[in-house]
Design an enzyme around this catalytic site. Structure first.
Site, PDB file in Angstrom:
ATOM      1  N   HIS A   1      21.835  37.707  24.382  1.00 22.50           N
ATOM      2  CA  HIS A   1      22.962  38.335  23.476  1.00 22.50           C
ATOM      3  C   HIS A   1      23.172  39.973  23.986  1.00 22.50           C
ATOM      4  O   HIS A   1      24.080  40.502  23.787  1.00 22.50           O
ATOM      5  CB  HIS A   1      23.063  38.204  22.207  1.00 22.50           C
ATOM      6  CG  HIS A   1      21.983  38.797  21.325  1.00 22.50           C
ATOM      7  ND1 HIS A   1      20.561  38.395  21.205  1.00 22.50           N
ATOM      8  CD2 HIS A   1      22.051  39.949  20.706  1.00 22.50           C
ATOM      9  CE1 HIS A   1      20.075  39.481  20.477  1.00 22.50           C
ATOM     10  NE2 HIS A   1      20.721  40.286  20.169  1.00 22.50           N
TER      11      HIS A   1
ATOM     12  N   GLU B   1      13.075  48.259  16.186  1.00 24.42           N
ATOM     13  CA  GLU B   1      13.866  47.658  14.998  1.00 24.42           C
ATOM     14  C   GLU B   1      13.180  48.196  13.735  1.00 24.42           C
ATOM     15  O   GLU B   1      11.967  48.196  13.851  1.00 24.42           O
ATOM     16  CB  GLU B   1      13.725  45.970  15.163  1.00 24.42           C
ATOM     17  CG  GLU B   1      14.437  45.564  16.070  1.00 24.42           C
ATOM     18  CD  GLU B   1      14.338  44.203  16.145  1.00 24.42           C
ATOM     19  OE1 GLU B   1      15.337  43.448  15.572  1.00 24.42           O
ATOM     20  OE2 GLU B   1      13.456  43.272  16.602  1.00 24.42           O
TER      21      GLU B   1
ATOM     22  N   HIS C   1      15.644  40.433  26.609  1.00 28.45           N
ATOM     23  CA  HIS C   1      16.434  41.572  26.320  1.00 28.45           C
ATOM     24  C   HIS C   1      15.987  42.834  27.334  1.00 28.45           C
ATOM     25  O   HIS C   1      16.715  43.476  28.269  1.00 28.45           O
ATOM     26  CB  HIS C   1      16.582  42.020  25.032  1.00 28.45           C
ATOM     27  CG  HIS C   1      16.769  40.823  24.382  1.00 28.45           C
ATOM     28  ND1 HIS C   1      17.744  39.798  24.495  1.00 28.45           N
ATOM     29  CD2 HIS C   1      16.480  40.632  22.902  1.00 28.45           C
ATOM     30  CE1 HIS C   1      17.639  38.992  23.495  1.00 28.45           C
ATOM     31  NE2 HIS C   1      16.992  39.512  22.388  1.00 28.45           N
TER      32      HIS C   1
ATOM     33  N   LYS D   1      16.135  51.511  13.951  1.00 31.42           N
ATOM     34  CA  LYS D   1      16.658  50.763  15.036  1.00 31.42           C
ATOM     35  C   LYS D   1      17.512  51.508  15.940  1.00 31.42           C
ATOM     36  O   LYS D   1      18.324  52.284  15.989  1.00 31.42           O
ATOM     37  CB  LYS D   1      17.699  49.819  14.218  1.00 31.42           C
ATOM     38  CG  LYS D   1      18.265  48.576  15.153  1.00 31.42           C
ATOM     39  CD  LYS D   1      19.210  47.661  14.298  1.00 31.42           C
ATOM     40  CE  LYS D   1      19.802  46.689  15.186  1.00 31.42           C
ATOM     41  NZ  LYS D   1      18.679  45.714  16.017  1.00 31.42           N
TER      42      LYS D   1
HETATM   43  C1  BG6 Z   1      16.524  38.542  19.124  1.00 30.59           C
HETATM   44  C2  BG6 Z   1      14.897  38.556  18.475  1.00 30.59           C
HETATM   45  O1  BG6 Z   1      16.746  37.843  20.327  1.00 30.59           O
HETATM   46  O2  BG6 Z   1      17.044  39.859  19.003  1.00 30.59           O
HETATM   47  C3  BG6 Z   1      15.011  39.074  17.199  1.00 30.59           C
HETATM   48  O3  BG6 Z   1      14.541  37.176  18.706  1.00 30.59           O
HETATM   49  C4  BG6 Z   1      15.510  40.501  17.285  1.00 30.59           C
HETATM   50  O4  BG6 Z   1      13.581  39.088  16.825  1.00 30.59           O
HETATM   51  C5  BG6 Z   1      16.911  40.463  17.776  1.00 30.59           C
HETATM   52  O5  BG6 Z   1      15.688  40.839  15.943  1.00 30.59           O
HETATM   53  C6  BG6 Z   1      17.494  41.786  18.214  1.00 30.59           C
HETATM   54  O6  BG6 Z   1      18.791  41.891  18.431  1.00 30.59           O
HETATM   55  P1  BG6 Z   1      19.889  42.902  17.891  1.00 30.59           P
HETATM   56  O7  BG6 Z   1      21.150  42.761  18.529  1.00 30.59           O
HETATM   57  O8  BG6 Z   1      19.757  43.292  16.347  1.00 30.59           O
HETATM   58  O9  BG6 Z   1      19.158  44.323  18.472  1.00 30.59           O
END
Ligand code: BG6
Length: 486
Positions: free
Chosen positions: A180, A218, A242, A333
């Site tokens: 994502h 985070e 990511h 975050k």
């Molecule tokens: C996910 C992880 O892929 O990404 C999570 O499994 C993490 O642990 C999340 O919290 C973070 O995504 P974003 O979009 O909130 O930065």
């Protein structure tokens, strides 16, 4: 996007969190913007019993809480008339046969189909095989595609085996492995920023760049996901996907075109250029109190934070360190990419003469929050002759594009999968190249040279060992987006 042909989105694992928090809000937002196909069905599949209406009500609660915009309740009524629920365990072949009959009844003619696998990863292989055996993948009556959620495998071996199984049923062009982060507007903008402008790209190499930093922190802890997380840890959860994808976007060569395979070819080349990371170039840490989380082993050695020093062994980047860090239960975050440029060769403006004293230029790409791009440079302090000060040129999304929230990553990715555009999805070779990098680090952590697992305070910026990792090179971590521009 409107297409005359029916499109059916089948979500396996539909009673899970992701459907209610992300997938349905994203599809609903796309619907409000008129971007869904003209005729569509969304069919949730999982073991829990729901009536169609109870399922819709449950999803409406999720939409109210999580959709970036609510266009109007009447629109939800129209949208949700296309949502259905089918109870069953997709591991059982019979269930797929009854599902297929149910889908055909709703489709009432030929239809495209998108199978979204949002189940426990252990179900990916049985579901894919069952789809094949139930003859639900043949493209005679419209296209058939599958989106596969992360984690894609647990290591290189399992990812390879999963790719093999998937390829027994689907061809690669039908497979959309989702990350994502690639759907985030600001992550997409990295390539735009690099290749739709001419002023930065000539500097984007080892001649001018001193180091690159990628920080994804985070403030939340592992919460109720202890069981999953304790078996994964931060490298599998965040780095394999990511962080390495962000690194690839920042460091890859210009693609021949923006077509999916041209972009993915360059990413793959970049991932293959990564030098194996040795244990002394890593830090692993766990936040205090992690082992008290439900689902976590009381003597767990799973890291919730890691920092890595990486090198890209190619012509453009040879010798430039890329420092990556990510962790949970931290002060804030923030996801940001920092390009720190080299200092000028000598200091002409006041004492001291040592060029090390001059502050370097820094380009900060703020992925989230405070989305934007900032360039820091030195300027003369008025009315004195020997002082410089760092100032910034700021681009904020809100200044130029208004206060409307940026579209959620899932909205873009779901629409792309329906359009057949795989640019923002990970290809099988790159999944495996990323695992190769992560496996090597994990192996190092099992060796006698492994760095100790250190702990860090909740709400801190991580362990001091991460500062030492960068400090040994005469550098320091930079936070340009997470605590500024708020
Ligand atoms: C996910 C992880 O892929 O990404 C999570 O499994 C993490 O642990 C999340 O919290 C973070 O995504 P974003 O979009 O909130 O930065």
């Amino acid at each position: 996007m409107t297409q005359a042909m029916n499109t059916t989105i089948v979500i396996f694992g539909a009673s899970g969190d992701l459907t209610e928090r992300k997938l349905i809000p994203a599809l609903y937002n796309a619907y409000c913007k008129g971007r869904m196909p003209e005729n569509f069905n969304i069919v949730g599949v999982s073991r829990s019993e729901f009536s169609h209406d109870a399922f819709r009500d449950h999803l409406w609660e999720g939409v109210q809480e999580h959709a970036s915009t609510i266009c109007d309740e009447a629109e939800w009524q129209k949208f949700s008339q296309n949502i259905w629920y089918h109870a069953g365990n997709a591991k059982e072949q019979d269930v797929l046969h009854t599902l297929d009959a149910f889908l055909k009844e709703k489709e009432n003619g030929t239809s495209n189909r998108l199978y979204y696998l949002s189940t426990a990863p252990s179900l990916y292989e049985p579901i894919v095989l069952n789809l094949g055996m139930a003859n639900m993948v043949s493209e005679d009556g419209g296209w058939r595609r599958t989106i596969i959620e992360k984690p894609f495998g647990y290591d290189l071996k399992s990812a390879h085996a999963l790719n093999d199984t998937i390829h027994r049923v689907f061809q690669e062009h039908q497979v959309y492995r989702i990350d994502h982060y690639l759907g985030k507007e600001t992550a997409q903008n990295i390539l735009l920023f690099r290749f739709a402008n001419t002023i930065f790209e000539p500097l984007w190499n080892q001649n001018y760049v001193d180091n690159v930093q990628i920080t994804v922190t985070e403030s939340v802890d592992v919460g109720h996901r202890g069981d999953y997380y304790d078996k994964s840890g931060v490298l599998r959860d965040m780095f394999q996907n990511h962080l390495l994808q962000l690194l690839a976007l920042v460091a890859m060569e210009p693609p021949v075109s923006m077509k999916a395979d041209d972009v993915r070819d360059e990413k793959e080349k970049l991932l293959r250029s990564l030098r194996p990371v040795e244990p002394h170039e890593t830090v692993r840490a766990q936040y205090e109190g992690y082992t008290e989380t439900e689902g976590v082993e009381p003597d767990s050695q799973t890291p919730t934070y890691a920092a890595l020093k990486m090198y890209v062994d190619n012509w453009r980047w040879f010798g430039v360190p890329f420092y990556l860090r990510s962790g949970k239960a931290l002060a804030n975050k923030t996801s940001e990419v920092i390009i720190q440029f080299k200092r000028p060769p000598c200091h002409l403006f006041g004492l001291p003469v040592d060029a090390q004293e001059i502050r370097p230029n820094v380009l900060a790409m703020c992925i989230q929050p405070n989305e934007g791009i900032h360039l820091r440079f030195e300027t003369k302090v008025p009315d004195v002759i020997d002082q410089t000060r760092s100032v910034e040129m700021d681009f904020k999304y809100t200044t130029y594009f208004g206060d409307e929230p940026l579209p959620d990553a899932y909205e873009r990715l779901l629409l792309d999968a329906m359009k057949g555009d795989a640019t923002l999805f990970t290809r099988s070779d790159s999944i495996e190249s990323s695992w190769r990098v992560i496996d090597h680090v994990l192996k190092g952590w099992q060796s006698p040279d492994a760095p100790p697992l250190v702990s860090y305070a909740r709400g801190s910026w991580g362990p001091v060992e991460a500062d030492i990792l960068v400090g040994k090179d005469g550098r320091r971590w930079r936070l340009e987006c997470g605590k500024k521009h708020g």
